[in-house]
Design an enzyme around this catalytic site. Sequence first.
Site, PDB file in Angstrom:
ATOM      1  N   GLY A   1       5.175   4.101  -8.696  1.00 53.29           N
ATOM      2  CA  GLY A   1       5.899   3.003  -9.076  1.00 53.29           C
ATOM      3  C   GLY A   1       4.860   1.734  -9.212  1.00 53.29           C
ATOM      4  N   HIS A   2       4.264   1.427  -8.034  1.00 58.85           N
ATOM      5  CA  HIS A   2       3.166   0.626  -7.977  1.00 58.85           C
ATOM      6  C   HIS A   2       2.220   0.574  -9.206  1.00 58.85           C
ATOM      7  CE1 HIS A   2       3.814   1.308  -3.585  1.00 58.85           C
ATOM      8  NE2 HIS A   2       4.054   0.084  -3.750  1.00 58.85           N
TER       9      HIS A   2
ATOM     10  N   VAL B   1      10.747   2.504 -11.207  1.00 58.86           N
ATOM     11  CA  VAL B   1      10.499   3.891 -11.536  1.00 58.86           C
ATOM     12  C   VAL B   1      11.105   5.068 -10.707  1.00 58.86           C
ATOM     13  CG1 VAL B   1       8.192   5.413 -11.781  1.00 58.86           C
ATOM     14  CG2 VAL B   1       8.338   2.798 -12.389  1.00 58.86           C
TER      15      VAL B   1
ATOM     16  N   LEU C   1      11.274   5.696  -6.675  1.00 62.10           N
ATOM     17  CA  LEU C   1      10.151   6.002  -5.668  1.00 62.10           C
ATOM     18  C   LEU C   1      10.117   4.785  -4.519  1.00 62.10           C
ATOM     19  CD1 LEU C   1       7.383   6.988  -8.454  1.00 62.10           C
ATOM     20  CD2 LEU C   1       9.004   8.361  -7.175  1.00 62.10           C
ATOM     21  N   SER C   2       9.380   5.263  -3.544  1.00 63.91           N
ATOM     22  CA  SER C   2       9.255   4.305  -2.312  1.00 63.91           C
ATOM     23  C   SER C   2       8.331   4.696  -1.583  1.00 63.91           C
ATOM     24  CB  SER C   2      10.728   3.901  -1.869  1.00 63.91           C
ATOM     25  OG  SER C   2      10.457   3.511  -0.864  1.00 63.91           O
ATOM     26  N   SER C   3       7.597   3.922  -0.862  1.00 63.15           N
ATOM     27  CA  SER C   3       6.523   4.475   0.112  1.00 63.15           C
ATOM     28  C   SER C   3       7.301   5.037   1.228  1.00 63.15           C
ATOM     29  CB  SER C   3       5.938   3.314   0.379  1.00 63.15           C
ATOM     30  OG  SER C   3       5.171   2.552  -0.464  1.00 63.15           O
TER      31      SER C   3
ATOM     32  N   ASP D   1      12.954  -3.968  -5.589  1.00 67.22           N
ATOM     33  CA  ASP D   1      13.299  -4.849  -4.713  1.00 67.22           C
ATOM     34  C   ASP D   1      14.013  -6.200  -5.092  1.00 67.22           C
ATOM     35  OD1 ASP D   1      11.793  -3.704  -1.838  1.00 67.22           O
ATOM     36  OD2 ASP D   1      10.671  -3.247  -3.478  1.00 67.22           O
TER      37      ASP D   1
ATOM     38  N   GLY E   1       0.819  -1.190   0.017  1.00 70.11           N
ATOM     39  CA  GLY E   1       0.099   0.042   0.205  1.00 70.11           C
ATOM     40  C   GLY E   1       0.878   1.335   0.142  1.00 70.11           C
TER      41      GLY E   1
ATOM     42  N   GLN F   1       7.216  -9.832   7.785  1.00 70.83           N
ATOM     43  CA  GLN F   1       8.721  -9.738   7.385  1.00 70.83           C
ATOM     44  C   GLN F   1       9.392  -8.412   7.916  1.00 70.83           C
ATOM     45  OE1 GLN F   1       6.553  -9.136   3.397  1.00 70.83           O
ATOM     46  NE2 GLN F   1       7.872  -7.253   3.199  1.00 70.83           N
TER      47      GLN F   1
HETATM   48  N1  ATP Z   1      10.013   2.843  -7.764  1.00 71.69           N
HETATM   49  C1  ATP Z   1       9.649   1.481  -8.008  1.00 71.69           C
HETATM   50  N2  ATP Z   1       9.672   0.971  -9.197  1.00 71.69           N
HETATM   51  C2  ATP Z   1       8.981  -0.205  -9.526  1.00 71.69           C
HETATM   52  N3  ATP Z   1       8.492  -0.964  -8.613  1.00 71.69           N
HETATM   53  C3  ATP Z   1       8.529  -0.517  -7.430  1.00 71.69           C
HETATM   54  C4  ATP Z   1       9.116   0.796  -7.042  1.00 71.69           C
HETATM   55  N4  ATP Z   1       8.588   0.909  -5.789  1.00 71.69           N
HETATM   56  C5  ATP Z   1       8.085  -0.222  -5.319  1.00 71.69           C
HETATM   57  N5  ATP Z   1       7.872  -1.110  -6.232  1.00 71.69           N
HETATM   58  C6  ATP Z   1       7.577  -2.439  -6.373  1.00 71.69           C
HETATM   59  O1  ATP Z   1       6.103  -2.382  -5.548  1.00 71.69           O
HETATM   60  C7  ATP Z   1       5.882  -3.771  -4.914  1.00 71.69           C
HETATM   61  C8  ATP Z   1       5.170  -3.349  -3.836  1.00 71.69           C
HETATM   62  O2  ATP Z   1       6.233  -2.882  -2.814  1.00 71.69           O
HETATM   63  P1  ATP Z   1       6.011  -2.060  -1.570  1.00 71.69           P
HETATM   64  O3  ATP Z   1       4.612  -1.814  -1.452  1.00 71.69           O
HETATM   65  O4  ATP Z   1       6.739  -2.440  -0.568  1.00 71.69           O
HETATM   66  O5  ATP Z   1       6.214  -0.555  -2.061  1.00 71.69           O
HETATM   67  P2  ATP Z   1       7.849   0.281  -1.706  1.00 71.69           P
HETATM   68  O6  ATP Z   1       7.733   1.606  -2.397  1.00 71.69           O
HETATM   69  O7  ATP Z   1       8.855  -0.541  -2.210  1.00 71.69           O
HETATM   70  O8  ATP Z   1       7.821   0.236  -0.290  1.00 71.69           O
HETATM   71  P3  ATP Z   1       9.071   0.436   0.712  1.00 71.69           P
HETATM   72  O9  ATP Z   1       8.997   1.875   1.129  1.00 71.69           O
HETATM   73  O10 ATP Z   1       8.664  -0.428   1.752  1.00 71.69           O
HETATM   74  O11 ATP Z   1      10.419   0.277  -0.007  1.00 71.69           O
HETATM   75  C9  ATP Z   1       7.220  -4.476  -5.065  1.00 71.69           C
HETATM   76  O12 ATP Z   1       7.210  -5.223  -5.997  1.00 71.69           O
HETATM   77  C10 ATP Z   1       8.222  -3.325  -5.067  1.00 71.69           C
HETATM   78  O13 ATP Z   1       9.440  -3.627  -6.064  1.00 71.69           O
HETATM   79  C1  PAF Z   2       5.862  -8.544  -1.830  1.00 72.25           C
HETATM   80  C2  PAF Z   2       5.421  -7.942  -0.714  1.00 72.25           C
HETATM   81  C3  PAF Z   2       3.995  -7.386  -0.947  1.00 72.25           C
HETATM   82  C4  PAF Z   2       5.138  -9.020   0.433  1.00 72.25           C
HETATM   83  O1  PAF Z   2       4.510  -8.279   1.495  1.00 72.25           O
HETATM   84  C5  PAF Z   2       6.330  -6.823  -0.090  1.00 72.25           C
HETATM   85  O2  PAF Z   2       7.444  -7.389   0.272  1.00 72.25           O
HETATM   86  C6  PAF Z   2       6.478  -5.534  -1.100  1.00 72.25           C
HETATM   87  O3  PAF Z   2       5.492  -4.849  -1.080  1.00 72.25           O
HETATM   88  O4  PAF Z   2       7.644  -5.562  -1.688  1.00 72.25           O
HETATM   89  N1  BAL Z   3       9.353  -3.655  -0.560  1.00 75.34           N
HETATM   90  C1  BAL Z   3       9.899  -4.311   0.735  1.00 75.34           C
HETATM   91  C2  BAL Z   3       9.009  -4.508   1.749  1.00 75.34           C
HETATM   92  C3  BAL Z   3       9.646  -4.203   2.856  1.00 75.34           C
HETATM   93  O1  BAL Z   3      10.739  -3.337   2.993  1.00 75.34           O
HETATM   94  O2  BAL Z   3       9.358  -4.799   3.989  1.00 75.34           O
END
Ligand code: ATP
Ligand code: PAF
Ligand code: BAL
Length: 286
Positions: free
Chosen positions: A41-42, A182, A190-192, A156, A36, A66
């Site tokens: 990116g999502h 992305v 991009l990252s949450s 990831d 979420g 996790q």
């Molecule tokens: N910038 C991005 N580009 C491509 N895929 C992404 C990107 N950010 C997240 N994802 C992918 O979205 C999916 C869900 O990831 P998640 O919900 O943990 O978001 P996140 O932005 O990676 O959060 P976090 O802050 O935990 O790193 C994963 O497969 C992750 O690799």
């Molecule tokens: C694949 C996943 C949804 C499993 O909780 C998480 O690791 C994430 O968001 O990358």
């Molecule tokens: N996108 C990776 C999930 C985690 O940091 O737990």
Amino acid sequence: MTDSIITIRAQIADARRAAVQGGIDFPRVVLVPTMGALHDGHLTLVDEAKKLGDIVVVSIFVNPLQFGPNEDLSTYPRTLDADVAQLADRGVSLVFAPTPAEMYPDGDVSTRVVAGDAGSTFEGRTRPGHFDGMLTVVSKLFHIVSPDVAVFGEKDRQQLFLVKRMVRDLNVPVEVHGVPIVRAEDGLALSSRNAFLSDAERRSALTLSRALEAAASAQDNGIDAVLSAAQSVLDAEPTIDLDYLAAVDPATFTPVTSPYAGSSVVLVAARVGATRLIDNRTLAVS
Ligand SMILES: Nc1ncnc2c1ncn2[C@@H]1O[C@H](COP(=O)(O)OP(=O)(O)OP(=O)(O)O)[C@@H](O)[C@H]1O
Ligand SMILES: CC(C)(CO)[C@@H](O)C(=O)[O-]
Ligand code: BAL
């Protein structure tokens, strides 16, 4: 079985029936697993999912299994209503957002998927048990949704490697599809968790993508030059706390050493203030 699991299965069954009635003999279900706090990116994963199949399901679940005891499980951004609205705008109505009690009615699981050697390096070394927890929930999601395809981001990278490995090792009937990272216009992946960064921290966080840029500029000079170019950029930014910088073979996720020629993924992880960020870039090293 809990309400949300029964509901999503019924919704997928309905969507399959509707697709068959609409003339698609064998509709393909595509799952996009997320935690979420959705960003572009999502949404790119969702767009890719639409191209790969007929029925797109997005899961939103911040998986306690996790997270380590001192990690950010309780503060992880949770924006479910906004997420559902963004997905609706993208044409996705099948959202599986269970509660922890629905996913773990006994509070925990006694059966887990074990990530093995490649799960105890890099992210797995800093976050012991993280990848076992991740693979366990991904496996549960696969059993709940029964997708034909699942889409993961290359951000990831070790996670993507391990999910593909699990699917191969355990003959899981799911095609795993990776999507390139992305980035924001300035290069930040991009990252949450970027939501946690102050303006100054966000500027510091750019060091990760700049280090990977420097690594890419050195890719014709061998793997040692690649790593030292990235290291110099990281060393010049005292506000970040580097966890690891490494170059791995994408086929095995083990470090490559000089002399090496071929594809290599340069990985970087660092703490910026209280926020831990990761990034990577695939290079053709010669
Ligand atoms: N910038 C991005 N580009 C491509 N895929 C992404 C990107 N950010 C997240 N994802 C992918 O979205 C999916 C869900 O990831 P998640 O919900 O943990 O978001 P996140 O932005 O990676 O959060 P976090 O802050 O935990 O790193 C994963 O497969 C992750 O690799
Ligand atoms: C694949 C996943 C949804 C499993 O909780 C998480 O690791 C994430 O968001 O990358
Ligand atoms: N996108 C990776 C999930 C985690 O940091 O737990």
